[in-house]
Write a protein that holds these residues in place. Sequence first.
Motif, PDB file in Angstrom:
ATOM      1  N   ASP A  32       0.917  -1.137  -0.117  1.00 42.74           N
ATOM      2  CA  ASP A  32      -0.048  -0.025   0.112  1.00 42.74           C
ATOM      3  C   ASP A  32       1.001   1.259  -0.039  1.00 42.74           C
ATOM      4  O   ASP A  32       1.509   1.586   0.913  1.00 42.74           O
ATOM      5  CB  ASP A  32      -0.998  -0.023   1.159  1.00 42.74           C
ATOM      6  CG  ASP A  32      -1.904   1.277   1.358  1.00 42.74           C
ATOM      7  OD1 ASP A  32      -1.628   2.250   0.588  1.00 42.74           O
ATOM      8  OD2 ASP A  32      -2.876   1.262   2.122  1.00 42.74           O
ATOM      9  N   PRO A  33       1.214   1.805  -1.096  1.00 41.41           N
ATOM     10  CA  PRO A  33       2.228   2.842  -1.283  1.00 41.41           C
ATOM     11  C   PRO A  33       1.586   4.215  -0.258  1.00 41.41           C
ATOM     12  O   PRO A  33       2.421   5.051  -0.078  1.00 41.41           O
ATOM     13  CB  PRO A  33       1.802   3.495  -2.626  1.00 41.41           C
ATOM     14  CG  PRO A  33       0.680   3.083  -3.201  1.00 41.41           C
ATOM     15  CD  PRO A  33       0.386   1.947  -2.388  1.00 41.41           C
ATOM     16  N   SER A  34       0.622   4.297   0.293  1.00 40.30           N
ATOM     17  CA  SER A  34       0.251   5.316   1.233  1.00 40.30           C
ATOM     18  C   SER A  34       0.436   5.074   2.530  1.00 40.30           C
ATOM     19  O   SER A  34       0.492   5.999   3.474  1.00 40.30           O
ATOM     20  CB  SER A  34      -1.374   5.425   1.428  1.00 40.30           C
ATOM     21  OG  SER A  34      -2.092   4.503   1.966  1.00 40.30           O
ATOM     22  N   LYS A  35       1.301   3.751   3.051  1.00 39.61           N
ATOM     23  CA  LYS A  35       1.586   3.640   4.123  1.00 39.61           C
ATOM     24  C   LYS A  35       2.858   2.753   4.211  1.00 39.61           C
ATOM     25  O   LYS A  35       2.932   1.766   3.278  1.00 39.61           O
ATOM     26  CB  LYS A  35       0.718   3.048   5.305  1.00 39.61           C
ATOM     27  CG  LYS A  35      -0.028   1.892   4.678  1.00 39.61           C
ATOM     28  CD  LYS A  35      -1.112   1.461   5.791  1.00 39.61           C
ATOM     29  CE  LYS A  35      -1.797   0.150   5.442  1.00 39.61           C
ATOM     30  NZ  LYS A  35      -2.765  -0.360   6.318  1.00 39.61           N
TER      31      LYS A  35
END
Length: 173
Positions: A32-35
């Motif tokens: 998950d590139p957001s975390k």
Amino acid sequence: MKTRYTPYLTAAVSQINAARVHLKIGGVETVDPSKCGPVGHIQIMEMYRPMGRGGYSQGMPCPNPPKGVGAGGIVAIDSEYWDGTWPMQTYKLRNTIVHEPLHALGLDHPNVDLNKDGKAADYECVATAYGNTPIMCSPNGGYKTAASMGKLVGHDIDGLKALLANARAQGIE
């Protein structure tokens, strides 16, 4: 992904382990590139133009790591390297795939102001006695020969050892 990237990373991981920074090439997990993923993992994914323009990839350490020491990170490799829309010389591709995870470990570009104009610019990097720039030099540092591309030079290893010494000084193994 593992099949694609393992051949590019194997030599550098061996060098990094010899410097007593313990890494291994693991399995496949969802990114998950957001975390940031699990502590101690550097997750590699492919994205279309992760820096907003063709030919650029990005390695990012996890923000706000515990005790202020990197605990993993995410690497976004430009998918254009593989679909033929952004052709790269083999040495640049191999070095880039090693360069970006080193950012996730905490290394930055070692560019210096060689021409004394007040700015450390692209391609201005320290070099070995043989003229090899660190793989972390921006842009396109590292070895260019088939036998050595994708391997770290002494300056890169020294940077990793400094990161490790800093972690140990803070009581982190």
